[in-house]
Design a protein around this motif. Structure first.
Motif, PDB file in Angstrom:
ATOM      1  N   MET A  55       0.839  -1.189   0.000  1.00  0.00           N
ATOM      2  CA  MET A  55       0.000   0.000   0.000  1.00  0.00           C
ATOM      3  C   MET A  55       0.884   1.253   0.000  1.00  0.00           C
ATOM      4  N   ARG A  56       0.421   2.330  -0.610  1.00  0.00           N
ATOM      5  CA  ARG A  56       1.178   3.568  -0.569  1.00  0.00           C
ATOM      6  C   ARG A  56       0.189   4.717  -0.540  1.00  0.00           C
ATOM      7  N   ASN A  57       0.568   5.811   0.126  1.00  0.00           N
ATOM      8  CA  ASN A  57      -0.302   6.976   0.200  1.00  0.00           C
ATOM      9  C   ASN A  57      -0.366   7.663  -1.150  1.00  0.00           C
ATOM     10  N   GLY A  75     -14.444   0.833 -11.533  1.00  0.00           N
ATOM     11  CA  GLY A  75     -13.594   0.656 -10.362  1.00  0.00           C
ATOM     12  C   GLY A  75     -12.664   1.840 -10.186  1.00  0.00           C
ATOM     13  N   ARG A  76     -12.026   1.914  -9.034  1.00  0.00           N
ATOM     14  CA  ARG A  76     -11.042   2.981  -8.810  1.00  0.00           C
ATOM     15  C   ARG A  76      -9.803   2.729  -9.668  1.00  0.00           C
ATOM     16  N   GLU A 122      -7.164  -1.207  -9.606  1.00  0.00           N
ATOM     17  CA  GLU A 122      -6.968  -1.510  -8.192  1.00  0.00           C
ATOM     18  C   GLU A 122      -7.129  -3.002  -7.948  1.00  0.00           C
ATOM     19  N   ARG A 123      -6.272  -3.536  -7.086  1.00  0.00           N
ATOM     20  CA  ARG A 123      -6.384  -4.942  -6.699  1.00  0.00           C
ATOM     21  C   ARG A 123      -7.563  -5.083  -5.745  1.00  0.00           C
ATOM     22  N   ALA A 168      -3.297  -3.595  -9.071  1.00  0.00           N
ATOM     23  CA  ALA A 168      -3.608  -4.975  -9.458  1.00  0.00           C
ATOM     24  C   ALA A 168      -2.430  -5.628 -10.168  1.00  0.00           C
ATOM     25  N   THR A 169      -1.630  -4.841 -10.869  1.00  0.00           N
ATOM     26  CA  THR A 169      -0.486  -5.358 -11.620  1.00  0.00           C
ATOM     27  C   THR A 169       0.696  -4.420 -11.442  1.00  0.00           C
TER      28      THR A 169
END
Length: 270
Positions: free
Chosen positions: A1-3, A66-67, A144-145, A223-224
């Motif tokens: 995760m990253r901000n 999706g986002r 997004e995953r 996601a990738t």
């Protein structure tokens, strides 16, 4: 995760986008007159013509349900972090079907320095020693995953012999049997535990005046590793794009002549 940065929702203008990708529509907007700059296709690339001075914005519209994360590069510089751009860096997160306009270099969560067309030598990239990629706006788009819900595994009860029925005397002394209540409670607990479903000098981009433009931080897991889509729009002055043959040369308008002929012709014969 990253901000990352969550862009504010902006109403779409009526002009058509410069490029309709699978995930994102990308356009360049002249902020001084509100026009979406027309695009010209040449050699498999898209071009827009700018004029030194006016402020501009990069319009991005999420076409998916999706986002998405959009890493924005202007002149080879990340428009959020100021680093030499790479697809692995930070960017803007757009909600499903959201559209927004990015008006400048991100200085803080509350402020940007305006994008404006300027001479290459006055561009932000040139001023920071990175003139090699001046003249192109690009985006790298990531899906997004979405975590998969845990797989439900049904439970199996052990095969045990049924208890002997209580005697009449025992029933009268102890009241109603309680053995049947335990399986019912256990079944209710199992249901509760079951998971729910889830040519002249080229143009560049300057570092203009500060302006208020609030965004929020959010988290986003790609996601990738590689972007799902990349889009680029090159830009330069009208004169330079005409000289390069990207924009057709304007035809000289016909000027009406008061005396198109020197002599009076004979009338037609009947």
């Amino acid at each position: 995760m990253r901000n990352l940065l969550c862009a504010a929702l902006i109403t779409l203008a009526t002009a058509l986008p410069a490029h309709a990708g699978n995930l994102l529509d990308l356009a360049v907007v002249d902020r001084d007159d509100g026009r979406t700059l027309p695009t010209y296709a040449a050699g498999g690339k898209l071009y827009v013509a700018g004029t030194p001075g006016p402020r501009y914005a990069v319009r991005m519209a999420n076409r998916s349900s999706g986002r998405i994360l959009v890493v924005l590069s202007v002149d080879g510089v990340n428009a959020v972090s100021g680093q030499t751009a790479d697809v692995s860096q930070t960017g803007y997160v757009l909600d499903p079907w959201q559209s927004t306009e990015i008006n400048g270099w991100r200085k803080s969560l509350d402020e940007i320095a305006q994008f404006n067309f300027t001479a290459l030598s006055d561009s932000y990239a040139a001023a920071t020693g990175r003139p090699a990629n001046v003249g192109v706006i690009g985006v790298a788009v990531f899906n997004e995953r979405v975590p998969m819900p845990p797989k439900y595994v049904p439970e199996v009860a052990d095969a045990r012999p049924l208890p002997a029925p209580p005697s009449a005397a025992g029933a009268s002394r102890e009241g109603a049997p309680t053995t049947s209540a335990a399986p019912a409670a256990s079944a209710a607990q199992d249901m509760a535990r079951a998971p729910a479903p889830r040519k002249a000098e080229r143009l560049g981009t300057g570092h203009g005046e500060r302006e208020y433009a609030h965004v929020d931080r959010t988290t986003f897991e790609r996601a990738t590793r590689d972007p799902a889509e990349t889009i680029s729009i090159w830009y330069d002055s009208q004169a330079n794009l005409v000289a390069r043959g990207i924009i057709p040369r304007p035809r000289k308008p016909h000027e009406p002549q008061a005396f198109p002929n020197s002599f009076v012709p004979d009338p037609p014969r009947h």
